[in-house]
Motif scaffolding. Sequence first.
Motif, PDB file in Angstrom:
ATOM      1  N   LEU A  89      25.768  61.779  31.322  1.00  0.00           N
ATOM      2  CA  LEU A  89      26.995  62.292  31.943  1.00  0.00           C
ATOM      3  C   LEU A  89      27.122  61.821  33.395  1.00  0.00           C
ATOM      4  O   LEU A  89      28.185  61.380  33.814  1.00  0.00           O
ATOM      5  CB  LEU A  89      27.038  63.823  31.877  1.00  0.00           C
ATOM      6  CG  LEU A  89      27.415  64.413  30.525  1.00  0.00           C
ATOM      7  CD1 LEU A  89      27.049  65.894  30.469  1.00  0.00           C
ATOM      8  CD2 LEU A  89      28.901  64.214  30.247  1.00  0.00           C
ATOM      9  N   VAL A  90      26.022  61.917  34.157  1.00  0.00           N
ATOM     10  CA  VAL A  90      26.073  61.475  35.557  1.00  0.00           C
ATOM     11  C   VAL A  90      26.436  59.993  35.621  1.00  0.00           C
ATOM     12  O   VAL A  90      27.306  59.585  36.403  1.00  0.00           O
ATOM     13  CB  VAL A  90      24.741  61.750  36.297  1.00  0.00           C
ATOM     14  CG1 VAL A  90      24.790  61.174  37.713  1.00  0.00           C
ATOM     15  CG2 VAL A  90      24.447  63.245  36.355  1.00  0.00           C
ATOM     16  N   LYS A  91      25.795  59.177  34.789  1.00  0.00           N
ATOM     17  CA  LYS A  91      26.088  57.741  34.755  1.00  0.00           C
ATOM     18  C   LYS A  91      27.554  57.483  34.444  1.00  0.00           C
ATOM     19  O   LYS A  91      28.212  56.674  35.107  1.00  0.00           O
ATOM     20  CB  LYS A  91      25.240  57.061  33.670  1.00  0.00           C
ATOM     21  CG  LYS A  91      24.074  56.293  34.175  1.00  0.00           C
ATOM     22  CD  LYS A  91      23.388  55.572  33.011  1.00  0.00           C
ATOM     23  CE  LYS A  91      21.925  55.937  33.068  1.00  0.00           C
ATOM     24  NZ  LYS A  91      21.138  55.505  31.960  1.00  0.00           N
ATOM     25  N   LYS A 117      19.071  63.507  42.204  1.00  0.00           N
ATOM     26  CA  LYS A 117      18.286  62.658  43.106  1.00  0.00           C
ATOM     27  C   LYS A 117      17.964  61.312  42.462  1.00  0.00           C
ATOM     28  O   LYS A 117      17.926  60.290  43.137  1.00  0.00           O
ATOM     29  CB  LYS A 117      16.994  63.369  43.533  1.00  0.00           C
ATOM     30  CG  LYS A 117      17.226  64.459  44.555  1.00  0.00           C
ATOM     31  CD  LYS A 117      15.924  65.147  44.925  1.00  0.00           C
ATOM     32  CE  LYS A 117      16.163  66.232  45.961  1.00  0.00           C
ATOM     33  NZ  LYS A 117      14.917  66.951  46.296  1.00  0.00           N
ATOM     34  N   LYS A 118      17.755  61.304  41.133  1.00  0.00           N
ATOM     35  CA  LYS A 118      17.475  60.052  40.415  1.00  0.00           C
ATOM     36  C   LYS A 118      18.600  59.039  40.585  1.00  0.00           C
ATOM     37  O   LYS A 118      18.381  57.844  40.457  1.00  0.00           O
ATOM     38  CB  LYS A 118      17.316  60.319  38.915  1.00  0.00           C
ATOM     39  CG  LYS A 118      16.066  61.027  38.519  1.00  0.00           C
ATOM     40  CD  LYS A 118      16.044  61.210  37.004  1.00  0.00           C
ATOM     41  CE  LYS A 118      14.879  62.076  36.588  1.00  0.00           C
ATOM     42  NZ  LYS A 118      14.912  62.324  35.134  1.00  0.00           N
ATOM     43  N   PHE A 119      19.797  59.520  40.856  1.00  0.00           N
ATOM     44  CA  PHE A 119      20.966  58.644  40.956  1.00  0.00           C
ATOM     45  C   PHE A 119      21.356  58.331  42.397  1.00  0.00           C
ATOM     46  O   PHE A 119      22.355  57.669  42.632  1.00  0.00           O
ATOM     47  CB  PHE A 119      22.152  59.274  40.213  1.00  0.00           C
ATOM     48  CG  PHE A 119      21.977  59.234  38.730  1.00  0.00           C
ATOM     49  CD1 PHE A 119      22.361  58.124  37.990  1.00  0.00           C
ATOM     50  CD2 PHE A 119      21.382  60.297  38.063  1.00  0.00           C
ATOM     51  CE1 PHE A 119      22.170  58.068  36.619  1.00  0.00           C
ATOM     52  CE2 PHE A 119      21.197  60.255  36.691  1.00  0.00           C
ATOM     53  CZ  PHE A 119      21.589  59.146  35.968  1.00  0.00           C
ATOM     54  N   PRO A 142      24.148  55.556  47.562  1.00  0.00           N
ATOM     55  CA  PRO A 142      23.606  54.564  46.646  1.00  0.00           C
ATOM     56  C   PRO A 142      22.560  53.679  47.317  1.00  0.00           C
ATOM     57  O   PRO A 142      22.641  53.387  48.508  1.00  0.00           O
ATOM     58  CB  PRO A 142      24.825  53.739  46.234  1.00  0.00           C
ATOM     59  CG  PRO A 142      25.859  54.002  47.273  1.00  0.00           C
ATOM     60  CD  PRO A 142      25.561  55.355  47.846  1.00  0.00           C
ATOM     61  N   VAL A 143      21.580  53.301  46.523  1.00  0.00           N
ATOM     62  CA  VAL A 143      20.531  52.407  47.007  1.00  0.00           C
ATOM     63  C   VAL A 143      21.160  51.033  47.206  1.00  0.00           C
ATOM     64  O   VAL A 143      21.826  50.493  46.342  1.00  0.00           O
ATOM     65  CB  VAL A 143      19.380  52.323  45.979  1.00  0.00           C
ATOM     66  CG1 VAL A 143      18.310  51.393  46.465  1.00  0.00           C
ATOM     67  CG2 VAL A 143      18.833  53.699  45.702  1.00  0.00           C
TER      68      VAL A 143
END
Length: 144
Positions: A89-91, A117-119, A142-143
């Motif tokens: 869902l986040v993606k 946090k993973k995103f 974003p990284v």
Amino acid sequence: MSTIVNVKKVSEQEDLDKVFAVRRVVFVDEQNCPPELEWEFEDESTHFLAEINGQPAGASRWRKTDKGYKLERFAVLKENRGQGVGQALVKAVLNDLPEDAQYIYLHAQVQATPLYKKFGFKEIGPMFEEAGIQHHKMVFEPVK
């Protein structure tokens, strides 16, 4: 056997009813959120439905606010937790935002902050209560 999660952007009433049913089970029934707080900004939001084997498993939405783009109402049915539904869902929501989306944020329930946090979301400010549940405001960085 691996679980395949399918997330789709929805606008048809039949799909929206599934989204609202997932949110009712998770937020109103399970977490005792006041129903009047759950059903707001529906018309101005872009909704997503996650399914496993054609059955509703989760829901989420995003909407444009005066601050930027707010990701909201991430809900995964209890029997589908731990199967990658939240990540899918986040993606899907992040991938759907307009390219010019500069400020992306959300109010995360404390137990869900590791997922965000993973995103690339970062906690900012103190913890606060929303609908009787502890939350953290998180902003997307974003990284590069």
